[in-house]
Scaffold this motif. Structure first.
Motif, short mmCIF file in Angstrom:
data_model
loop_
_atom_site.label_atom_id
_atom_site.label_comp_id
_atom_site.label_asym_id
_atom_site.label_seq_id
_atom_site.Cartn_x
_atom_site.Cartn_y
_atom_site.Cartn_z
N UNK A 55 11.43 8.49 -2.52
CA UNK A 55 10.61 8.08 -1.38
C UNK A 55 9.18 8.57 -1.53
N UNK A 56 9.01 9.82 -1.98
CA UNK A 56 7.66 10.35 -2.17
C UNK A 56 6.92 9.55 -3.22
N UNK A 57 7.61 9.14 -4.27
CA UNK A 57 6.97 8.34 -5.30
C UNK A 57 6.52 7.01 -4.79
N UNK A 58 7.29 6.38 -3.91
CA UNK A 58 6.90 5.10 -3.34
C UNK A 58 5.68 5.26 -2.44
N UNK A 59 5.63 6.36 -1.67
CA UNK A 59 4.50 6.58 -0.78
C UNK A 59 3.20 6.71 -1.56
N UNK A 60 3.26 7.28 -2.77
CA UNK A 60 2.05 7.54 -3.54
C UNK A 60 1.76 6.49 -4.59
N UNK A 61 2.44 5.35 -4.51
CA UNK A 61 2.10 4.27 -5.42
C UNK A 61 0.65 3.84 -5.21
N UNK A 62 -0.10 3.51 -6.28
CA UNK A 62 -1.50 3.11 -6.12
C UNK A 62 -1.70 1.94 -5.19
N UNK A 63 -0.77 1.01 -5.16
CA UNK A 63 -0.93 -0.19 -4.34
C UNK A 63 -0.87 0.07 -2.86
N UNK A 64 -0.39 1.29 -2.48
CA UNK A 64 -0.27 1.59 -1.06
C UNK A 64 -1.46 2.39 -0.54
N UNK A 65 -2.46 2.63 -1.37
CA UNK A 65 -3.63 3.40 -0.95
C UNK A 65 -4.37 2.67 0.16
N UNK A 66 -4.91 3.44 1.10
CA UNK A 66 -5.63 2.84 2.22
C UNK A 66 -6.94 2.24 1.75
N UNK A 67 -7.32 1.15 2.39
CA UNK A 67 -8.63 0.56 2.13
C UNK A 67 -9.70 1.45 2.75
N UNK A 68 -10.90 1.42 2.19
CA UNK A 68 -12.01 2.20 2.75
C UNK A 68 -12.56 1.53 4.00
N UNK A 69 -12.74 0.20 3.96
CA UNK A 69 -13.23 -0.53 5.12
C UNK A 69 -12.30 -1.71 5.38
N UNK A 70 -12.23 -2.12 6.64
CA UNK A 70 -11.39 -3.27 7.01
C UNK A 70 -12.18 -4.14 7.98
N UNK A 71 -12.61 -5.30 7.51
CA UNK A 71 -13.30 -6.26 8.37
C UNK A 71 -12.30 -6.83 9.37
N UNK A 72 -12.66 -6.79 10.64
CA UNK A 72 -11.78 -7.27 11.71
C UNK A 72 -12.21 -8.65 12.19
N UNK A 73 -13.48 -8.79 12.53
CA UNK A 73 -14.05 -10.07 12.98
C UNK A 73 -15.42 -10.27 12.35
N UNK A 74 -15.67 -11.44 11.81
CA UNK A 74 -14.78 -12.56 11.56
C UNK A 74 -13.65 -12.18 10.60
N UNK A 75 -12.61 -13.02 10.56
CA UNK A 75 -11.45 -12.71 9.75
C UNK A 75 -11.83 -12.62 8.27
#
Length: 205
Positions: A14-34
């Motif tokens: 489970x710890x290995x899945x949590x730290x997979x590179x693909x699950x890293x948080x984005x730095x910014x997230x555009x909300x509007x416009x989509x």
């Protein structure tokens, strides 16, 4: 009954899945416009030069003032830029150095101040007063703690695919003076901008 060894192995997986590179948080997230997509590391729109226009398209009227909303999900000192290309994304150019204002023909609002921590931003922008079928709005995060600047690790990008049409619903959007994120509006700063703002407020009174 599950043995202690099996339980420990399960936690390791489970710890290995949590730290997979693909699950890293984005730095910014555009909300509007989509946003076009969630990728954001390679300019001009997050996925590199071959990044194609997506299927999610937002439609506004030419000259409409809209509110751009985004979330900073990983805190970094720096600032944000909002730019617009009326035909694709070729007009977007990275700042050559941190703090450099962009071309006012492309950049709608520049040097939007970073807030402490991870917060949601709202910035009023006025879109160009001309129709376009394949226009793009770009949000850029410029991080100033990634020295030396220009090594490819100090910019993050999100884009929204737009259409500006006279047939879009007539909505006023957010008033331009509500620039809560503290941006520098290219081509509308200094005493002239203050005079225009005061004039608008008197007319509304």
């Amino acid at each position: 009954m599950v043995s202690p060894g099996a339980r420990r192995s399960g936690w390791l997986v489970l710890a290995g899945l949590v730290w997979l590179p693909g699950t890293a948080r984005a730095h910014i997230r555009l909300i509007e416009p989509a946003p076009r997509h969630e990728q954001q590391k390679a300019g001009p729109c997050g996925a590199g030069a071959e990044d194609a226009r997506g299927e999610v398209v937002s439609t506004f009227r030419p000259g409409q003032t809209i509110t751009v909303r985004w979330q900073e999900e990983v805190a970094h000192p720096g600032y944000f830029r909002i730019a617009f290309d009326d035909e694709g994304q070729d007009a977007f150019v990275d700042p050559e150095e941190a703090g450099q204002s962009g071309d006012p023909a492309v950049v709608l609002v520049d040097l939007i101040a970073d807030k402490d921590g991870t917060q949601t931003y709202e910035q009023a922008v006025t879109l160009p007063n001309r129709p376009c079928d394949r226009c793009t709005l770009q949000l850029v995060q410029v991080m100033t703690d990634k020295a030396p600047y220009g090594d490819g690790n100090d910019l993050y990008y999100q884009c929204a695919d737009l259409v500006l049409s006279e047939d879009a619903p007539e909505t006023s959007g957010a008033p331009a003076e509500n620039d809560a994120a503290g941006g520098c509006r290219v081509g509308a700063s200094g005493p002239l901008a203050l005079a225009l703002l005061l004039g608008r407020r008197r007319r509304r009174a």
